[in-house]
Design a protein around this motif. Structure first.
Motif, mmCIF file in Angstrom:
data_model
loop_
_atom_site.group_PDB
_atom_site.id
_atom_site.type_symbol
_atom_site.label_atom_id
_atom_site.label_comp_id
_atom_site.label_asym_id
_atom_site.label_seq_id
_atom_site.Cartn_x
_atom_site.Cartn_y
_atom_site.Cartn_z
ATOM 1 N N ILE A 1 13.182 6.186 -17.474
ATOM 2 C CA ILE A 1 11.948 6.601 -18.131
ATOM 3 C C ILE A 1 12.000 6.109 -19.569
ATOM 4 C CG2 ILE A 1 10.453 8.524 -18.789
ATOM 5 C CD1 ILE A 1 11.896 10.220 -16.656
ATOM 6 N N SER A 2 11.038 5.276 -19.937
ATOM 7 C CA SER A 2 10.884 4.858 -21.330
ATOM 8 C C SER A 2 9.798 5.736 -21.941
ATOM 9 C CB SER A 2 10.482 3.383 -21.425
ATOM 10 O OG SER A 2 11.449 2.553 -20.824
ATOM 11 N N VAL A 3 10.137 6.453 -23.006
ATOM 12 C CA VAL A 3 9.236 7.446 -23.588
ATOM 13 C C VAL A 3 8.538 6.890 -24.829
ATOM 14 C CG1 VAL A 3 9.091 9.779 -24.550
ATOM 15 C CG2 VAL A 3 10.729 9.279 -22.734
ATOM 16 N N ASP A 4 7.274 7.259 -25.014
ATOM 17 C CA ASP A 4 6.558 6.973 -26.256
ATOM 18 C C ASP A 4 6.950 8.053 -27.263
ATOM 19 O OD1 ASP A 4 4.799 6.705 -28.376
ATOM 20 O OD2 ASP A 4 3.036 6.350 -27.117
ATOM 21 N N ASN A 5 7.815 7.693 -28.209
ATOM 22 C CA ASN A 5 8.347 8.690 -29.138
ATOM 23 C C ASN A 5 7.335 9.174 -30.167
ATOM 24 O OD1 ASN A 5 11.442 9.431 -29.018
ATOM 25 N ND2 ASN A 5 11.217 7.329 -28.251
ATOM 26 N N ASN A 6 6.138 8.613 -30.164
ATOM 27 C CA ASN A 6 5.066 9.150 -30.994
ATOM 28 C C ASN A 6 4.329 10.288 -30.295
ATOM 29 O OD1 ASN A 6 5.364 7.376 -33.237
ATOM 30 N ND2 ASN A 6 4.395 5.746 -32.036
ATOM 31 N N LYS A 7 4.594 10.435 -28.992
ATOM 32 C CA LYS A 7 3.999 11.531 -28.223
ATOM 33 C C LYS A 7 5.029 12.602 -27.885
ATOM 34 C CE LYS A 7 0.567 8.548 -25.951
ATOM 35 N NZ LYS A 7 0.093 8.010 -24.646
ATOM 36 N N CYS A 8 6.233 12.158 -27.574
ATOM 37 C CA CYS A 8 7.290 13.091 -27.168
ATOM 38 C C CYS A 8 8.629 12.456 -27.496
ATOM 39 C CB CYS A 8 7.197 13.377 -25.666
ATOM 40 S SG CYS A 8 8.490 14.486 -25.032
ATOM 41 N N ARG A 9 9.524 13.230 -28.066
ATOM 42 C CA ARG A 9 10.854 12.714 -28.350
ATOM 43 C C ARG A 9 11.627 12.519 -27.048
ATOM 44 N NH1 ARG A 9 9.651 10.877 -33.225
ATOM 45 N NH2 ARG A 9 9.927 12.384 -34.936
ATOM 46 N N THR A 10 12.296 11.387 -26.937
ATOM 47 C CA THR A 10 13.111 11.137 -25.762
ATOM 48 C C THR A 10 14.145 12.230 -25.571
ATOM 49 O OG1 THR A 10 12.831 8.739 -25.971
ATOM 50 C CG2 THR A 10 14.703 9.505 -24.682
ATOM 51 N N ALA A 11 14.764 12.665 -26.667
ATOM 52 C CA ALA A 11 15.797 13.693 -26.584
ATOM 53 C C ALA A 11 15.235 15.009 -26.061
ATOM 54 C CB ALA A 11 16.445 13.913 -27.952
ATOM 55 N N TYR A 12 13.963 15.328 -26.402
ATOM 56 C CA TYR A 12 13.342 16.553 -25.892
ATOM 57 C C TYR A 12 13.130 16.457 -24.383
ATOM 58 C CZ TYR A 12 9.924 20.148 -24.818
ATOM 59 O OH TYR A 12 9.285 21.208 -24.226
ATOM 60 N N LEU A 13 12.592 15.325 -23.918
ATOM 61 C CA LEU A 13 12.367 15.167 -22.480
ATOM 62 C C LEU A 13 13.687 15.181 -21.724
ATOM 63 C CD1 LEU A 13 10.523 14.707 -20.080
ATOM 64 C CD2 LEU A 13 10.645 12.243 -20.524
ATOM 65 N N ASP A 14 14.702 14.531 -22.275
ATOM 66 C CA ASP A 14 16.026 14.527 -21.654
ATOM 67 C C ASP A 14 16.551 15.962 -21.522
ATOM 68 O OD1 ASP A 14 18.617 13.147 -20.839
ATOM 69 O OD2 ASP A 14 19.298 14.183 -22.644
ATOM 70 N N LEU A 15 16.385 16.749 -22.573
ATOM 71 C CA LEU A 15 16.823 18.139 -22.563
ATOM 72 C C LEU A 15 16.066 18.942 -21.509
ATOM 73 C CD1 LEU A 15 18.723 20.080 -24.194
ATOM 74 C CD2 LEU A 15 16.731 20.599 -25.615
ATOM 75 N N LEU A 16 14.757 18.727 -21.426
ATOM 76 C CA LEU A 16 13.927 19.444 -20.461
ATOM 77 C C LEU A 16 14.300 19.081 -19.031
ATOM 78 C CD1 LEU A 16 11.501 21.372 -20.088
ATOM 79 C CD2 LEU A 16 10.037 19.344 -20.071
ATOM 80 N N LEU A 17 14.537 17.790 -18.769
ATOM 81 C CA LEU A 17 14.920 17.351 -17.426
ATOM 82 C C LEU A 17 16.283 17.911 -17.027
ATOM 83 C CD1 LEU A 17 13.686 13.642 -17.555
ATOM 84 C CD2 LEU A 17 12.676 15.525 -16.240
ATOM 85 N N LYS A 18 17.194 18.008 -17.986
ATOM 86 C CA LYS A 18 18.502 18.622 -17.708
ATOM 87 C C LYS A 18 18.324 20.098 -17.344
ATOM 88 C CE LYS A 18 21.742 15.790 -20.398
ATOM 89 N NZ LYS A 18 20.971 14.562 -20.588
ATOM 90 N N TYR A 19 17.423 20.769 -18.049
ATOM 91 C CA TYR A 19 17.132 22.175 -17.743
ATOM 92 C C TYR A 19 16.549 22.299 -16.337
ATOM 93 C CZ TYR A 19 14.416 26.515 -17.750
ATOM 94 O OH TYR A 19 13.862 27.721 -17.413
ATOM 95 N N TYR A 20 15.632 21.415 -15.983
ATOM 96 C CA TYR A 20 15.053 21.440 -14.640
ATOM 97 C C TYR A 20 16.112 21.175 -13.576
ATOM 98 C CZ TYR A 20 10.207 21.624 -16.304
ATOM 99 O OH TYR A 20 9.016 22.013 -16.865
ATOM 100 N N TYR A 21 17.043 20.293 -13.885
ATOM 101 C CA TYR A 21 18.117 20.002 -12.929
ATOM 102 C C TYR A 21 19.025 21.218 -12.758
ATOM 103 C CZ TYR A 21 22.179 17.728 -10.793
ATOM 104 O OH TYR A 21 23.216 17.405 -9.959
ATOM 105 N N ASP A 22 19.414 21.827 -13.878
ATOM 106 C CA ASP A 22 20.330 22.977 -13.831
ATOM 107 C C ASP A 22 19.708 24.175 -13.130
ATOM 108 O OD1 ASP A 22 22.276 21.539 -15.151
ATOM 109 O OD2 ASP A 22 21.824 22.375 -17.130
ATOM 110 N N THR A 23 18.390 24.353 -13.273
ATOM 111 C CA THR A 23 17.716 25.518 -12.689
ATOM 112 C C THR A 23 17.151 25.237 -11.296
ATOM 113 O OG1 THR A 23 15.637 24.906 -13.782
ATOM 114 C CG2 THR A 23 17.102 26.434 -14.960
ATOM 115 N N GLY A 24 17.258 23.999 -10.831
ATOM 116 C CA GLY A 24 16.747 23.659 -9.508
ATOM 117 C C GLY A 24 15.271 23.284 -9.473
#
Length: 239
Positions: A134-157
Motif C-alpha cells: 500500500i502506497s499512502v498519500d501522506n497529505n491525507k493519512c500518515r503511513t505510520a498511522y495506517l500501519d499502526l491501525l492495520l497492526k491493530y486490526y491484525y492483532d484483534t482479528g
C-alpha cells in the motif's frame, strides 16, 4: 485524543463523538476507505506478480530484491536474506514494484494481514506473489498511522473481515481497498497517536532487554550455586 493530548472518553464526553458506519468516532475524524487515502498513482495498492510471472527459476544472486511476505510476519520488517531478479524482469513486472515507505503486507497464508513499512533506506524491490503493498498519500493519512491501525486490526482479528477462505486464507485486494477505517482529520493528531504508541513500544523494548539480562543472570547464578562453584556463606553458627 483532544487538543491537550488527553484520551477522549465517549461516555464522559458524548458531545465529542458522532455516529459513523464504524460506530461512534470523534467529531473531526473521518470514516474513509483505504483506497481513498492511497497515493494518486497507478498500482498504489497492488499484489505481487501472478504465479508463472515470478517463480524460483527467475531468481538471481543480485539485481532487484524480491520482497517476501515472511519479511513482515513479525510486524517489523526483518529480512535475513534475499533473492533477486534481473532488471528486465523487474521492468516487465513494474506494477508490483515496492518503494521505501510503502506498507508491505503478507497476502497469503496463516499470517496474512500482518504488515510492516519498507525502511526508508531500503532499495526499490518487487513483491513476491505472496505479498502486497500500500502506497499512502501522506497529505491525507500518515503511513505510520495506517500501519499502526492495520497492526491493530491484525492483532484483534478485524483483518479477518477482508480474508478469503479457499485452499488457504488470503487477503482480498478488492476488500482491502474498500475497507472502511477511522482517520483523524488532522495530520497532527495522527502524528501524536503514532508518537504515543512509539514511546510505549520503545519502553516495552527496553523492559524486554532488561528482562533478558535478568534471565541470563538467573541462569548463570543457578549454575554456579547448584554446582558449588559459588558457595553461599554460612553464619557463625553454621546456619
Amino acid at each position: 485524543m483532544d487538543e491537550n493530548g488527553e484520551l477522549r472518553d465517549p461516555v464522559a464526553h458524548p458531545e465529542q463523538f458522532k455516529d459513523s458506519p464504524l460506530g461512534r468516532i470523534p467529531i473531526g475524524w473521518d470514516c474513509v476507505t483505504i483506497q481513498t487515502i492511497a497515493a494518486d498513482r497507478p498500482h498504489a495498492i497492488v499484489d505481487g506478480p501472478f504465479g508463472s510471472n515470478l517463480k524460483s527459476i527467475h531468481y538471481k544472486e543480485q539485481g532487484v530484491p524480491v520482497i517476501q511476505s515472511g519479511f513482515v510476519t513479525t510486524g517489523k520488517f526483518i529480512a535475513n536474506s534475499y533473492v533477486y531478479v534481473d532488471t528486465s524482469l523487474f521492468l516487465a513486472q513494474k506494477r508490483s514494484a515496492v518503494e521505501p515507505g510503502d506498507i508491505v503486507m503478507a497476502k497469503i497464508g496463516a499470517q496474512c494481514g500482518s504488515c510492516a513499512i519498507l525502511p526508508s533506506d531500503h532499495p526499490i524491490g518487487v513483491l513476491a506473489g505472496n505479498a502486497l503493498k500500500i502506497s499512502v498519500d501522506n497529505n491525507k493519512c500518515r503511513t505510520a498511522y495506517l500501519d499502526l491501525l492495520l497492526k491493530y486490526y491484525y492483532d484483534t482479528g478485524k483483518i479477518n473481515l477482508i480474508k478469503t477462505e479457499t485452499a488457504q486464507p488470503a487477503i482480498s485486494l478488492k476488500s482491502l481497498k474498500a475497507m472502511l477505517i477511522p482517520v483523524p482529520s488532522t495530520l497532527e493528531e495522527q502524528d501524536n497517536i503514532v508518537s504515543v504508541m512509539s514511546s510505549l513500544e520503545n519502553q516495552i523494548n527496553t523492559e524486554e532487554r532488561y528482562l533478558g539480562k535478568l534471565i541470563k543472570l538467573k541462569s548463570g547464578l543457578m549454575h554456579d550455586l547448584l554446582t558449588g562453584k559459588v558457595r553461599v556463606p554460612l553464619d557463625e553458627e553454621g546456619e
